[in-house]
Scaffold this active site. Sequence first.
Site, PDB file in Angstrom:
ATOM      1  N   LYS A  96     -64.942  46.546  39.091  1.00  0.00           N
ATOM      2  CA  LYS A  96     -63.981  47.458  39.710  1.00  0.00           C
ATOM      3  C   LYS A  96     -64.713  48.505  40.524  1.00  0.00           C
ATOM      4  O   LYS A  96     -65.764  49.019  40.127  1.00  0.00           O
ATOM      5  CB  LYS A  96     -63.111  48.109  38.638  1.00  0.00           C
ATOM      6  CG  LYS A  96     -62.066  47.167  38.053  1.00  0.00           C
ATOM      7  CD  LYS A  96     -61.112  47.914  37.142  1.00  0.00           C
ATOM      8  CE  LYS A  96     -59.964  47.016  36.694  1.00  0.00           C
ATOM      9  NZ  LYS A  96     -60.375  45.938  35.799  1.00  0.00           N
ATOM     10  N   GLU A 121     -60.479  35.763  28.015  1.00  0.00           N
ATOM     11  CA  GLU A 121     -60.468  36.956  27.168  1.00  0.00           C
ATOM     12  C   GLU A 121     -59.039  37.363  26.820  1.00  0.00           C
ATOM     13  O   GLU A 121     -58.082  36.900  27.443  1.00  0.00           O
ATOM     14  CB  GLU A 121     -61.178  38.113  27.870  1.00  0.00           C
ATOM     15  CG  GLU A 121     -60.450  38.620  29.101  1.00  0.00           C
ATOM     16  CD  GLU A 121     -61.015  39.933  29.612  1.00  0.00           C
ATOM     17  OE1 GLU A 121     -60.825  40.950  28.925  1.00  0.00           O
ATOM     18  OE2 GLU A 121     -61.636  39.925  30.690  1.00  0.00           O
TER      19      GLU A 121
END
Length: 305
Positions: free
Chosen positions: A160, A25
Site C-alpha cells: 500500500k 489469507e
Amino acid sequence: MSEPIRVADFVSEAVAAHRPVVALESTIFTHGLTRPRNIDVALDVEQRLRDSGVVPATIGVIDGVPTVGLSEQQIRMLGAEDFPVVKLGIRDLPVAAAKGVHGGTTVSATALLAYRAGISVFATGGLGGVHRGATSTFDESADLVALASLPIVVVSGGVKSILDVPATLERLETLGVIVVGYRTTRFPGFYVRDSGCVVDDVDSAGQAAAVARARDGLGLRSAVLVANPVAAEDQIDPELHDRVLAEAEDAAAGAGMRGKALTPFLLEHMHRATEGRTLDTNVAVYRGNVTVAAEIAHALVVRQR
C-alpha cells in the site's frame, strides 16, 4: 493437546497428487473488507480458483488451531458481524493456540501455514512493509521477515502506498526476498499501478514458475514475490490518489496518530475521501492476484507430474 496444524483432506489430497493449490489469507475478509461484501469476495475468489482447475486453501485459526482449507461454514463464521476474531501474525499463533481463540491470518502467518501444508503459491491483496518514519519508530511489517525464510511464491499488488515503498524494497533486498513485477518493471503501489520504483520483470506465469524452480535448485530459502499491478481501469486516478494521501497524512499528524492506529486511520480517511473507491480497488487487486496465482500454480505442477 490438539494438532498444531489442521489441513483439510481436500487440500492434503491435492498436494499429494501434485494438483495446483493456491493458499488464501483470511484477514482480508475478517478485518480488511466491509460486511457483507467480505464473505461474498472470500467465496467468489475460491470459486474462481475452482473454475480454473485450482484447489483453493483459505487459511485461518479455529478455536486456536491453524486450519489450512477452511470450509464455507468456517469462512462465514469468521467473517460474521460481531464474531470474536483476532488478527494473527506469525508470532501470535502460539498465543492463539494456548488461548483457543478464532483468528484471521495475516500474510506472515498464512505464508508459514501454507508452506507447512506443502502449498507453493499464495495469493494476497497487498504486502505489509516499512512504514514511513521507520528510521525512528522501527515500524515494519513481520511479513518481510517471514518471506525471507519461507520458499513459496507470493502474488501481491505490491505494498500500500501509505508505506515507504522504496525502503520496503531495500529491506526485501537485504532479506534476500526475490521480487519481480508481473509483466512490468514498475513496482505497483496497490491502489495505483506504478509506485515510482523499478524492479525486474517476468513476462508470464511460466517464467515466474521458472524463477521459483531456479531458487529451489540453488537451495535458497526465501519467497518469490510476484508484484502484480491492478488493471488500469481499476486503479485510483494517480493525481487523486496523491492528493488524498497527502490530506490523510496531514489529518493523521494533526490528530497525533502513530503506531498501530496510524494505518487504519489513513486507510479510512482515503476510503471516505474517494467515496469508497479504494475498497473497490482493493477487491480488484485481490481478484487479479488470485488469477495470476492460479496460472503460476498450474505452471509449477507441470514439472511435478
